[in-house]
Design an enzyme around this catalytic site. Structure first.
Site, PDB file in Angstrom:
ATOM      1  N   GLY A 159       0.810  -1.212   0.000  1.00  0.00           N
ATOM      2  CA  GLY A 159       0.000   0.000   0.000  1.00  0.00           C
ATOM      3  C   GLY A 159       0.842   1.260   0.000  1.00  0.00           C
ATOM      4  N   GLY A 191       9.333   0.458   0.362  1.00  0.00           N
ATOM      5  CA  GLY A 191       9.957  -0.525   1.254  1.00  0.00           C
ATOM      6  C   GLY A 191       9.636  -0.384   2.729  1.00  0.00           C
ATOM      7  CB  SER A 251       7.327   0.634  -6.467  1.00  0.00           C
ATOM      8  OG  SER A 251       6.418  -0.019  -5.618  1.00  0.00           O
ATOM      9  CD  GLU A 252       1.644   0.494  -7.814  1.00  0.00           C
ATOM     10  OE1 GLU A 252       1.790   1.073  -8.905  1.00  0.00           O
ATOM     11  OE2 GLU A 252       1.258  -0.679  -7.709  1.00  0.00           O
ATOM     12  CG  HIS A 288      -3.067  -4.442  -7.245  1.00  0.00           C
ATOM     13  ND1 HIS A 288      -2.283  -3.747  -8.116  1.00  0.00           N
ATOM     14  CD2 HIS A 288      -2.666  -4.032  -5.999  1.00  0.00           C
ATOM     15  CE1 HIS A 288      -1.416  -2.992  -7.455  1.00  0.00           C
ATOM     16  NE2 HIS A 288      -1.644  -3.142  -6.167  1.00  0.00           N
TER      17      HIS A 288
HETATM   18 ZN   LIG Z   1      -0.772  -2.238  -4.538  1.00  0.00          ZN
END
Ligand SMILES: [Zn+2]
Length: 224
Positions: free
Chosen positions: A31, A47, A77-78, A162
């Site tokens: 998340g 992380g 990373s999103e 997801h």
């Molecule tokens: Zn996700």
């Protein structure tokens, strides 16, 4: 650091992060959440479990070019998904992306949505579209997401297999939408287990949307 997050924003981000973990809307380092202040997006670092993020670990990113301004940490990373939403939705200042288990369980079947079975879902969330599974952390995912969420009629999106994205004019509103959707998933699940779920009818939905008390509550929530 050149950019500083206000004390009030830090407190809200920490509070929401803790709630997301406590309510098991994510597990482990899953998340990510962000807010917009002017032309900067503050996003959770890559992380980290959300409840482990310290005050100076929120990552500032320039919205126009995606450049991170944090001296050591990488943004979630999103990041591409968050940037696309802020670039295309001037009305939105907060994004919550979680992996709520009951919501994921229901939308990753032939059910593409969760029926509106109680008033708060109608008043505070509204219609929630879905996208098919796309590999996480990709520009493909960011493109699929913005393809739908560029429409200001929507403030939430189901990501099949997801998770969930909810938007708000502020972080509390974005978070409440996540909480209500996972609650709606539970209600639908219980209903289906004991009988036939009854969704609210179109005229009942309209009645809720027309309530004066609801309009007042909406205004308060939008102020943050
Ligand atoms: Zn996700």
């Amino acid at each position: 650091m050149e950019y500083l997050l206000s004390k009030d924003d830090v407190l809200k981000l920490s509070y929401i992060s803790q709630k997301i973990v406590d309510k098991q809307l994510v597990v482990g380092p899953g998340g990510n959440i962000s807010i917009r202040t002017n032309n900067i997006m503050w996003i959770s670092p890559s992380g980290f479990a959300l409840d482990q993020i310290q005050e100076d670990q929120w990552v500032p990113v320039q919205i126009h070019n995606g450049q991170s301004l944090h001296p050591t940490l990488r943004p979630s990373s999103e990041i591409a998904m968050h940037l696309e939403i802020y670039r295309n939705r001037k009305d939105i200042n907060a994004i919550v992306h979680t992996h709520p288990p009951i919501t994921i369980g229901i939308i990753s079947t032939e059910h593409n949505e969760i029926p509106a079975m109680f008033p708060d879902f109608v008043a505070l969330v509204g219609k929630v579209p879905f996208i098919e599974y796309v590999v996480p952390c990709s520009t493909e995912l960011a493109n699929s997401v913005i393809n739908i969420l560029q429409d200001p009629a929507y403030n939430a999106l189901y990501l099949k297999n997801h998770g969930l994205i909810t938007l708000g004019t502020n972080i509390m509103q974005a978070y409440y939408r996540t909480e209500i959707i996972e609650n709606a998933a539970k209600v639908f699940w219980v209903s289906k287990t004991v009988g036939t779920p009854r969704a609210l009818l179109e005229h009942e939905i309209q009645e809720i949307l027309n309530l004066e008390a609801e309009k007042y509550r909406q205004k308060l929530l939008e102020r943050g």
